[in-house]
Design an enzyme around this catalytic site. Structure first.
Site, PDB file in Angstrom:
ATOM      1  N   TYR A  16      15.625  -7.367  34.960  1.00  0.00           N
ATOM      2  CA  TYR A  16      15.731  -7.738  33.496  1.00  0.00           C
ATOM      3  C   TYR A  16      17.014  -8.277  33.147  1.00  0.00           C
ATOM      4  CZ  TYR A  16      11.621  -4.642  33.338  1.00  0.00           C
ATOM      5  OH  TYR A  16      10.392  -4.151  33.469  1.00  0.00           O
ATOM      6  N   PHE A 165       2.602  -2.549  29.471  1.00  0.00           N
ATOM      7  CA  PHE A 165       1.629  -3.399  28.387  1.00  0.00           C
ATOM      8  C   PHE A 165       0.657  -2.445  27.935  1.00  0.00           C
ATOM      9  CE2 PHE A 165       1.870  -7.195  31.698  1.00  0.00           C
ATOM     10  CZ  PHE A 165       3.234  -7.562  31.159  1.00  0.00           C
ATOM     11  N   PRO A 166       1.166  -1.250  27.039  1.00  0.00           N
ATOM     12  CA  PRO A 166       0.463  -0.538  26.428  1.00  0.00           C
ATOM     13  C   PRO A 166      -0.227  -1.338  25.169  1.00  0.00           C
ATOM     14  CG  PRO A 166       2.745   0.146  25.937  1.00  0.00           C
ATOM     15  CD  PRO A 166       2.702  -0.938  26.983  1.00  0.00           C
ATOM     16  N   GLY A 169       0.355  -6.438  26.468  1.00  0.00           N
ATOM     17  CA  GLY A 169       1.317  -7.269  27.124  1.00  0.00           C
ATOM     18  C   GLY A 169       1.555  -8.874  26.473  1.00  0.00           C
ATOM     19  N   PRO A 172      -1.627  -9.832  22.970  1.00  0.00           N
ATOM     20  CA  PRO A 172      -1.528  -8.318  22.201  1.00  0.00           C
ATOM     21  C   PRO A 172      -3.222  -8.116  22.001  1.00  0.00           C
ATOM     22  CG  PRO A 172      -0.082  -9.872  21.223  1.00  0.00           C
ATOM     23  CD  PRO A 172      -0.555 -10.798  22.239  1.00  0.00           C
TER      24      PRO A 172
END
Length: 240
Positions: A16, A165-166, A169, A172
């Site tokens: 990242y 990605f709860p 992601g 939305p």
């Protein structure tokens, strides 16, 4: 702010940025609280086109672990997940060579615990024949429930399931059912989606991303919501 609100689980990766996220975590949180667990991932890098090509050769993994240690200011990483598959999701195939490379680093004291990410159920089982794992990090949310059986199996074993990605992601979650329950609870749809995940199984740990303090507070609210049977029945219409 996240730490003050009670966050004890930080998800990161040297890719990242690359490396920038870990450096920011170090700047903001070091020296780390004894209760804080930093979980990082190796097995992919960020290219100049914004893609995530795999980097799972043993030398790639050793380099990534040492960069994570350096940027986070740690002598040993709490948990390292081996990222598998690709941007389209988990892909079949053996994980033995890269996972064994991480086991060697664990034996050297550079890693405390191991996990896998973006993995098939078969790869999870294969990893467990090589070394114990403490978590599995896969895509899962109200609308994407392909790991239901895996979640239940891991819960029986006392292994954490960490859905990435709860909240959907890059796209939305949007649903009439979600909006109905949110209005009933005087909460946001995203808070309700997180509350559903926590209700789904006792072994689920959440890692919702955030881009603002307001969004962070909204995420935290989800942990305090109580969903009724009526709410759950409404939400069960999603992803079925």
């Amino acid at each position: 702010m996240a730490a003050r609100l009670g966050t004890t689980h930080v998800d990161t990766a040297g890719a990242y940025g690359p490396r920038v996220t870990n450096q920011l975590i170090h700047e903001a949180l070091h020296p780390y609280a004894a209760s804080l667990r930093i979980v990082t991932k190796v097995g992919a890098v960020r290219d100049q086109q914004g893609g995530w090509p795999p980097a799972r050769q043993p030398e790639d993994l050793r380099r990534a672990v040492h960069e994570n240690l350096e940027d986070l200011g740690l002598a040993s990483l709490d948990v390292v997940d081996l990222r598998l598959g690709n941007a389209q999701g988990p892909q079949p195939g053996s994980l033995a060579e890269p996972f064994e490379a991480l086991v060697e680093l664990q034996q050297q004291g550079l890693i405390r615990h191991l996990g896998v990410s973006n993995a098939t159920a078969e790869q999870v089982a294969e990893a467990q024949t090589i070394a114990p794992i403490v978590c599995v990090q896969n895509m899962y949310n109200l609308a994407h429930r392909q790991d239901d059986e895996l979640i239940d199996d891991l819960a029986d074993q006392g292994i954490a399931y960490v859905p990435f990605f709860p909240l959907g992601g890059f796209s939305p979650l949007q649903s009439t059912a979600l909006s109905v329950v949110a209005a009933r609870l005087d909460a946001t749809p995203m808070s309700v989606a997180l509350a559903w995940l926590l209700r789904r199984s006792r072994n689920i740990l959440l890692i919702p991303g955030t881009s603002s303090v307001a969004h962070l507070r909204e995420n935290v609210v989800g942990a305090g919501l109580t969903l009724s049977d009526e709410d759950l029945a409404e939400l069960d219409k999603i992803g079925r």
